[in-house]
Design a protein around this motif. Sequence first.
Motif, mmCIF file in Angstrom:
data_model
loop_
_atom_site.group_PDB
_atom_site.id
_atom_site.type_symbol
_atom_site.label_atom_id
_atom_site.label_comp_id
_atom_site.label_asym_id
_atom_site.label_seq_id
_atom_site.Cartn_x
_atom_site.Cartn_y
_atom_site.Cartn_z
ATOM 1 N N HIS A 68 -5.458 -9.587 -10.889
ATOM 2 C CA HIS A 68 -4.956 -8.888 -12.079
ATOM 3 C C HIS A 68 -3.660 -8.218 -11.610
ATOM 4 O O HIS A 68 -3.688 -7.112 -11.066
ATOM 5 C CB HIS A 68 -5.954 -7.834 -12.582
ATOM 6 C CG HIS A 68 -7.357 -8.363 -12.698
ATOM 7 N ND1 HIS A 68 -7.738 -9.206 -13.721
ATOM 8 C CD2 HIS A 68 -8.442 -8.208 -11.916
ATOM 9 C CE1 HIS A 68 -9.015 -9.530 -13.551
ATOM 10 N NE2 HIS A 68 -9.458 -8.940 -12.464
ATOM 11 N N HIS A 232 -15.168 -13.045 -15.365
ATOM 12 C CA HIS A 232 -15.939 -12.355 -14.325
ATOM 13 C C HIS A 232 -17.419 -12.626 -14.572
ATOM 14 O O HIS A 232 -17.874 -12.531 -15.712
ATOM 15 C CB HIS A 232 -15.721 -10.844 -14.414
ATOM 16 C CG HIS A 232 -14.326 -10.398 -14.123
ATOM 17 N ND1 HIS A 232 -13.387 -10.231 -15.101
ATOM 18 C CD2 HIS A 232 -13.729 -10.068 -12.953
ATOM 19 C CE1 HIS A 232 -12.252 -9.807 -14.547
ATOM 20 N NE2 HIS A 232 -12.426 -9.705 -13.249
ATOM 21 N N HIS A 269 -16.283 -13.786 -8.555
ATOM 22 C CA HIS A 269 -17.361 -13.047 -7.853
ATOM 23 C C HIS A 269 -18.659 -13.833 -7.734
ATOM 24 O O HIS A 269 -18.968 -14.321 -6.661
ATOM 25 C CB HIS A 269 -17.606 -11.669 -8.482
ATOM 26 C CG HIS A 269 -16.351 -10.873 -8.646
ATOM 27 N ND1 HIS A 269 -15.612 -10.463 -7.565
ATOM 28 C CD2 HIS A 269 -15.673 -10.459 -9.755
ATOM 29 C CE1 HIS A 269 -14.536 -9.815 -7.995
ATOM 30 N NE2 HIS A 269 -14.547 -9.808 -9.320
HETATM 31 ZN ZN LIG Z 1 -11.247 -9.268 -11.422
#
Ligand SMILES: [Zn+2]
Length: 460
Positions: A68, A232, A269
């Motif tokens: 980001h 995410h 993730h």
């Molecule tokens: Zn992130």
Amino acid sequence: MSSLLIKNADVLVTMDDSRREIKNGGLFCENGFLKNVSPTSELPSSADEVLDLSGYIVLPGLVNTHHHFYQTLTRAVPTAQNANLFNWLKTLYPIWARMNPEDVFISAETAMTELALSGCTTASDHLYLFPNGSRLDDEIAAGKEVGIRLHASRGSMSLGESKGGLPPDSVVDSEENILKDSQRLIETYHDPNPGSMLQIVLSPCSPFSVTSDLMRESAQLARQYGIHLHTHLAETQDEEAFCQQMFGYRPVEYMQSVDWIGKDVWYAHSIYVSQKEIELYAHEGCGVAHCPSSNMRLASGIAPIREYISAGVKLGLGVDGSASNDGSHMLGEARQALLLARLRAGIEGASLSGNDAPPIFTGRQALELATRGGAAVLGRSDIGSLEPGKCADFIAIKLDKLAYAGALHDPVAALVFCAPQNVDYSFVHGRMIVKEGQILTVDSHKLIERHNHAAARILR
Ligand SMILES: [Zn+2]
């Protein structure tokens, strides 16, 4: 037709299917694509541009799969230094809400310059807040300045606090606006061709900030245009509890329920996944962006990357946002991946018992995630390794450095076992953007000054 010859590299790491490492290696490129990758003695003897890299190691440009950029404006914010993901986000949302188009541009330029100096030649970014008239176009303009390949993700948030989401209502948008802008961006910018410098990705932010309807409609729109999807997923135990409570599913089951499984999807993730879910990723072709620094910084957990690799899941590396890392160093991230994979294995009872034992996770595997692994995650078959026909994206690092003193019996491993260094040269599509350790495309002194001015204003 312009040609480029690179010769005499001490070691050239190809990351091709047989993982060739060529001594006294070199490259010959035409119009941004590789024609020959071989020992220097087998290459043409001249070209329009010739660079002798004796004393250097050469490898494919690194691929960053999650970031980001805008968060460079809020690195090390005192009130967000000691928070887990949900508290960190709640602290930073109101600060990010003060950004304007110039801030998005300048932070993106800063992050991409930092990435380029650390060896990154292709970056994916996930911009999911558009306050005060800012647009993804602002980041795209910065990408053109810096000169790296960009996979710009049109992020979004539509589930505000009043509807049970995490972000304040002031930073979320309507589904109609989001989808309209997504379509505009795809039609204006997306280039799917080999050598593409710019691709658009659709990226609703996370299960706790996006409605199920927007997830489904984004997937539909992306598939209509053949573009990739990113979000995410399974980052923290808080998120898992949220999904169970809000949707009645575990995070991965929730993705199945909104049609977000497939080879066109990659998740950032993915720490809290079961073995069955790992096998589902492998079977369906979903990719994962592993972000070790951010996962440690926010005390989120340790992703099961050895299990992903054994199952055959596409796995890349991401530095993640600059406010949870708090940097954008791709080679440093490869080192973190190496160390963290070993820590997890150790916690699970494995030991490093010497050369006779199966390796837990090697330095070369870490570099593989940062190159061909990341390319696979982004759906690019034209980058990630140095082979004829692929893009001329490569980096060179001088080996005569204090950090590598005593480690030159294995310079490839030294890149990640020793302290992370910046690159000395970087080429994107055959164009030199870093020379002798300096970025050529940006005035970095002016950039730092403008960036710090913007950061001070939004923190006020
Ligand atoms: Zn992130």
